[in-house]
Design a protein around this motif. Structure first.
Motif, short mmCIF file in Angstrom:
data_model
loop_
_atom_site.label_atom_id
_atom_site.label_comp_id
_atom_site.label_asym_id
_atom_site.label_seq_id
_atom_site.Cartn_x
_atom_site.Cartn_y
_atom_site.Cartn_z
N GLN A 61 0.83 -1.20 0.00
CA GLN A 61 0.00 0.00 0.00
C GLN A 61 0.86 1.24 0.00
OE1 GLN A 61 -3.02 -0.69 3.03
NE2 GLN A 61 -4.28 0.71 1.87
N ARG A 62 0.28 2.28 -0.51
CA ARG A 62 0.99 3.55 -0.54
C ARG A 62 0.99 4.16 0.85
NH1 ARG A 62 0.07 8.44 -4.67
NH2 ARG A 62 1.57 9.73 -3.63
N VAL A 63 2.18 4.26 1.42
CA VAL A 63 2.34 4.74 2.78
C VAL A 63 3.43 5.82 2.79
CG1 VAL A 63 2.94 4.10 5.16
CG2 VAL A 63 1.78 2.46 3.68
N LYS A 64 3.14 6.89 3.52
CA LYS A 64 4.14 7.92 3.76
C LYS A 64 4.30 8.05 5.26
CE LYS A 64 3.09 10.53 -0.41
NZ LYS A 64 2.69 11.81 -0.97
N ARG A 65 5.49 8.47 5.68
CA ARG A 65 5.75 8.63 7.11
C ARG A 65 6.56 9.89 7.34
NH1 ARG A 65 10.29 7.37 10.00
NH2 ARG A 65 11.08 6.19 8.24
N ILE A 66 6.18 10.61 8.38
CA ILE A 66 6.98 11.73 8.82
C ILE A 66 7.19 11.61 10.32
CG2 ILE A 66 6.16 13.30 6.99
CD1 ILE A 66 4.47 14.70 9.14
N SER A 67 8.25 12.23 10.80
CA SER A 67 8.53 12.30 12.23
C SER A 67 8.31 13.72 12.68
CB SER A 67 9.97 11.88 12.51
OG SER A 67 10.16 10.53 12.15
N TRP A 68 7.81 13.85 13.89
CA TRP A 68 7.51 15.18 14.39
C TRP A 68 7.78 15.23 15.89
CZ3 TRP A 68 1.98 17.24 15.48
CH2 TRP A 68 2.03 18.59 15.79
N VAL A 69 8.60 16.21 16.29
CA VAL A 69 8.85 16.45 17.71
C VAL A 69 7.79 17.43 18.19
CG1 VAL A 69 10.48 17.34 19.41
CG2 VAL A 69 11.32 16.01 17.45
N VAL A 70 6.95 16.96 19.10
CA VAL A 70 5.85 17.78 19.61
C VAL A 70 6.40 18.72 20.67
CG1 VAL A 70 3.61 17.74 20.75
CG2 VAL A 70 4.23 15.90 19.19
N THR A 71 6.13 20.01 20.48
CA THR A 71 6.56 21.02 21.44
C THR A 71 5.35 21.74 22.00
OG1 THR A 71 6.76 22.79 19.82
CG2 THR A 71 8.69 21.38 20.12
N LYS A 72 5.58 22.53 23.01
CA LYS A 72 4.50 23.32 23.61
C LYS A 72 4.23 24.60 22.81
CE LYS A 72 4.23 20.91 27.53
NZ LYS A 72 3.27 19.89 27.61
N LYS A 73 5.12 24.92 21.86
CA LYS A 73 4.95 26.15 21.08
C LYS A 73 3.74 26.02 20.16
CE LYS A 73 9.89 27.02 21.04
NZ LYS A 73 11.09 27.10 20.24
N PRO A 74 2.83 27.00 20.19
CA PRO A 74 1.59 26.87 19.41
C PRO A 74 1.78 26.98 17.90
CG PRO A 74 1.70 29.00 20.47
CD PRO A 74 2.88 28.21 20.98
N ASP A 75 2.87 27.58 17.44
CA ASP A 75 3.02 27.83 16.00
C ASP A 75 3.87 26.77 15.30
OD1 ASP A 75 5.28 28.62 17.40
OD2 ASP A 75 5.75 30.25 16.03
N VAL A 76 4.27 25.72 15.99
CA VAL A 76 5.12 24.70 15.39
C VAL A 76 4.27 23.49 15.01
CG1 VAL A 76 7.07 23.16 15.75
CG2 VAL A 76 7.09 25.44 16.75
N SER A 77 4.20 23.22 13.70
CA SER A 77 3.50 22.04 13.22
C SER A 77 4.29 21.43 12.08
CB SER A 77 2.07 22.40 12.78
OG SER A 77 2.11 23.31 11.72
N PRO A 78 4.11 20.15 11.80
CA PRO A 78 4.91 19.49 10.77
C PRO A 78 4.47 19.90 9.36
CG PRO A 78 3.27 17.99 11.57
CD PRO A 78 3.15 19.24 12.41
N ASP A 79 5.41 19.78 8.44
CA ASP A 79 5.08 19.94 7.03
C ASP A 79 4.59 18.59 6.52
OD1 ASP A 79 5.87 22.61 6.86
OD2 ASP A 79 7.97 22.04 6.56
N LEU A 80 3.35 18.55 6.08
CA LEU A 80 2.78 17.29 5.61
C LEU A 80 3.10 17.10 4.14
CD1 LEU A 80 -0.73 17.42 7.30
CD2 LEU A 80 1.35 16.35 8.13
#
Length: 170
Positions: A61-80
């Motif tokens: 199946q077509r699968v993509k994966r990203i890693s993301w370090v979750v922080t308390k900063k409200p403006d930090v989100s991963p690039d999908l």
């Protein structure tokens, strides 16, 4: 005097079997949707990497994966990554879920598209939620006590053991 008692709940072979089973459950639920795994922090990313391998190997199946370090900063989100299909199944992956605060923080930072189906996958679900987060896919559901801790150890960046650590007084 405090002493920790360590109990091995899962070894590497059991972790791999469990994640392979979870991969089949995810694939069944995904249907024709593209799957995006978002591994949270170091250990969640390690679990997501194994899930990705299981999904690709067994199901092609077509699968993509990203890693993301979750922080308390409200403006930090991963690039999908861009989706090849409109419909996408987004799986938020972590090693252990306890209060749910890490997962809740991550979920608040990305607004899902209407075509997305989102779910949470964890290797260990300890219960005791303080926020409304449900793990739809879990390897083991384990009710723990306040003096207990569950730790997923890594070896060479891969999940190696799951330990239950009990802090007892002598």
């Amino acid at each position: 005097m405090n002493q920790d008692h360590r109990i091995v709940l899962m070894d590497r072979a059991r972790i791999e079997r469990t994640l392979r089973r979870m991969a089949f459950q995810i694939a069944e639920r995904a249907g024709e949707r593209e799957i995006l795994l978002i591994g949270l922090n170091e250990r969640g990313s390690a679990v997501a990497a194994v899930l990705e391998g299981c999904l690709k190997k067994a199901l092609m199946q077509r699968v993509k994966r990203i890693s993301w370090v979750v922080t308390k900063k409200p403006d930090v989100s991963p690039d999908l990554p861009a989706s090849g299909k409109k419909e996408r199944m987004v799986i938020w992956v972590d090693d252990v879920i306890f209060t749910g605060s890490t997962m809740f923080s991550a979920l608040q930072k990305i607004a899902p598209e209407p075509e997305w189906y989102s779910a949470v996958a964890v290797l260990i679900d300890r219960g005791h939620r303080q926020v409304p987060v449900h793990a739809e896919f879990s390897g083991i559901v384990l009710q723990t006590k306040a003096k207990e801790h569950v730790e997923v150890t890594l070896r060479n960046g891969e999940p190696d053991e799951v330990l239950l650590i009990r802090n007892t007084r002598l």
